[in-house]
Design a protein around this motif. Sequence first.
Motif, PDB file in Angstrom:
ATOM      1  N   ARG A 171      12.087 -16.915   2.086  1.00 28.10           N
ATOM      2  CA  ARG A 171      12.271 -15.684   1.325  1.00 28.10           C
ATOM      3  C   ARG A 171      11.914 -15.957  -0.132  1.00 28.10           C
ATOM      4  O   ARG A 171      12.406 -16.912  -0.743  1.00 28.10           O
ATOM      5  N   TYR A 172      11.049 -15.121  -0.692  1.00 30.04           N
ATOM      6  CA  TYR A 172      10.578 -15.305  -2.054  1.00 30.04           C
ATOM      7  C   TYR A 172      11.117 -14.196  -2.954  1.00 30.04           C
ATOM      8  O   TYR A 172      10.999 -13.002  -2.627  1.00 30.04           O
ATOM      9  N   ALA A 173      11.697 -14.574  -4.080  1.00 30.27           N
ATOM     10  CA  ALA A 173      12.051 -13.605  -5.108  1.00 30.27           C
ATOM     11  C   ALA A 173      10.773 -13.071  -5.746  1.00 30.27           C
ATOM     12  O   ALA A 173       9.687 -13.626  -5.553  1.00 30.27           O
ATOM     13  N   ALA A 174      10.902 -12.001  -6.503  1.00 33.24           N
ATOM     14  CA  ALA A 174       9.722 -11.344  -7.066  1.00 33.24           C
ATOM     15  C   ALA A 174       8.888 -12.294  -7.919  1.00 33.24           C
ATOM     16  O   ALA A 174       7.654 -12.331  -7.809  1.00 33.24           O
ATOM     17  N   GLU A 175       9.548 -13.073  -8.771  1.00 34.32           N
ATOM     18  CA  GLU A 175       8.802 -13.992  -9.636  1.00 34.32           C
ATOM     19  C   GLU A 175       8.107 -15.081  -8.816  1.00 34.32           C
ATOM     20  O   GLU A 175       6.997 -15.506  -9.147  1.00 34.32           O
ATOM     21  N   GLU A 176       8.749 -15.539  -7.746  1.00 35.20           N
ATOM     22  CA  GLU A 176       8.119 -16.538  -6.872  1.00 35.20           C
ATOM     23  C   GLU A 176       6.913 -15.936  -6.163  1.00 35.20           C
ATOM     24  O   GLU A 176       5.882 -16.601  -6.001  1.00 35.20           O
ATOM     25  N   ALA A 177       7.035 -14.685  -5.749  1.00 33.02           N
ATOM     26  CA  ALA A 177       5.913 -14.008  -5.100  1.00 33.02           C
ATOM     27  C   ALA A 177       4.753 -13.820  -6.071  1.00 33.02           C
ATOM     28  O   ALA A 177       3.584 -13.909  -5.687  1.00 33.02           O
ATOM     29  N   GLN A 178       5.067 -13.602  -7.338  1.00 32.77           N
ATOM     30  CA  GLN A 178       4.011 -13.489  -8.345  1.00 32.77           C
ATOM     31  C   GLN A 178       3.294 -14.825  -8.519  1.00 32.77           C
ATOM     32  O   GLN A 178       2.061 -14.878  -8.627  1.00 32.77           O
ATOM     33  N   ALA A 179       4.054 -15.912  -8.522  1.00 38.14           N
ATOM     34  CA  ALA A 179       3.448 -17.239  -8.647  1.00 38.14           C
ATOM     35  C   ALA A 179       2.544 -17.556  -7.459  1.00 38.14           C
ATOM     36  O   ALA A 179       1.537 -18.260  -7.603  1.00 38.14           O
ATOM     37  N   LEU A 180       2.871 -17.021  -6.290  1.00 34.08           N
ATOM     38  CA  LEU A 180       2.048 -17.232  -5.094  1.00 34.08           C
ATOM     39  C   LEU A 180       0.749 -16.438  -5.135  1.00 34.08           C
ATOM     40  O   LEU A 180      -0.193 -16.740  -4.404  1.00 34.08           O
ATOM     41  N   GLY A 181       0.725 -15.386  -5.952  1.00 34.08           N
ATOM     42  CA  GLY A 181      -0.426 -14.493  -5.975  1.00 34.08           C
ATOM     43  C   GLY A 181      -0.232 -13.260  -5.133  1.00 34.08           C
ATOM     44  O   GLY A 181      -1.151 -12.438  -5.004  1.00 34.08           O
ATOM     45  N   LEU A 182       0.954 -13.094  -4.580  1.00 40.38           N
ATOM     46  CA  LEU A 182       1.236 -11.910  -3.764  1.00 40.38           C
ATOM     47  C   LEU A 182       1.453 -10.688  -4.645  1.00 40.38           C
ATOM     48  O   LEU A 182       1.026  -9.582  -4.326  1.00 40.38           O
ATOM     49  N   VAL A 183       2.137 -10.868  -5.754  1.00 38.85           N
ATOM     50  CA  VAL A 183       2.489  -9.788  -6.673  1.00 38.85           C
ATOM     51  C   VAL A 183       1.700  -9.962  -7.966  1.00 38.85           C
ATOM     52  O   VAL A 183       1.560 -11.078  -8.473  1.00 38.85           O
ATOM     53  N   ASP A 184       1.206  -8.840  -8.503  1.00 39.56           N
ATOM     54  CA  ASP A 184       0.429  -8.898  -9.744  1.00 39.56           C
ATOM     55  C   ASP A 184       1.310  -8.805 -10.981  1.00 39.56           C
ATOM     56  O   ASP A 184       1.003  -9.428 -12.005  1.00 39.56           O
TER      57      ASP A 184
END
Length: 269
Positions: A171-184
């Motif tokens: 499970r990824y928090a929003a900031e972690e998802a941004q670091a992955l490239g999922l969230v802009d």
Amino acid sequence: MDTLLIERQGDVERWTLNDPASRNALSDAMVLALYEASLRAQADATLRIVVLGGAGGAFCAGGSLGRFAVAIGQPLAPGAHDPLVDANRAFGDALHALTALPQLLVAVVDGAAMGGGLGLVCCADRVLATRRSAFAAPEVTLGLPPAQIAPYVWRRLGDAAARRCLLSGTRYAAEEAQALGLVDAVVEEQALENALQAVLTQARAAAPAAVAVTKRLLQRLQAPLPDLRDEAALALAAALRGPEAAAGLQAFARREPPPWGQTAGGAGA
């Protein structure tokens, strides 16, 4: 109740997944509505941007087993056609249609985007998320393959990050998802609408026909995704009828670790 609300605002349509009681889980009706809306949008030259979001403080909790719950762990009768295959293939068709939109697709995530919801996010061209948002593909922890969403997660994240996401259920928090490239972009909940308007303003600087052609070229530039919709549907249906899904989903309902998540002594790993 309409499970997909569609609101037209000039050259923008807002599509809102609308079943707050289930955290906008993907029912058959919602999947069909997404598919039909995508086909209609593909033929609408006056539409420039589609904004996809969720109602009630969630984006999408993933697939809804609904009327198929009784099939979990139950082998299919010899020679019978499995309705689970048709239902999952329909979701694959919806993902395929969303990806083929010639318009800019913006996902606005406020809350959880799980399983199939993560797949929807990965179809978008731009992704905005609030800080309270979370992302995961928890299927493998339930004894299921993330079958239909796997190609889209892989294309969005790349091989290494997609493997970490899909094979662990992390499970990824929003900031972690941004670091992955999922969230802009990640914003505070109260700033989400302003952030969206900024994206829409920027998007309107691009000519719509040029955007459509560029999206088509980008899809061709990438290694073509094999069409796994039939194979994925068969794989998920078989898994749902198998023993791992029965044990995993039962453990999830009881808030207990699944059998494969326990140590030899029986304690959760």
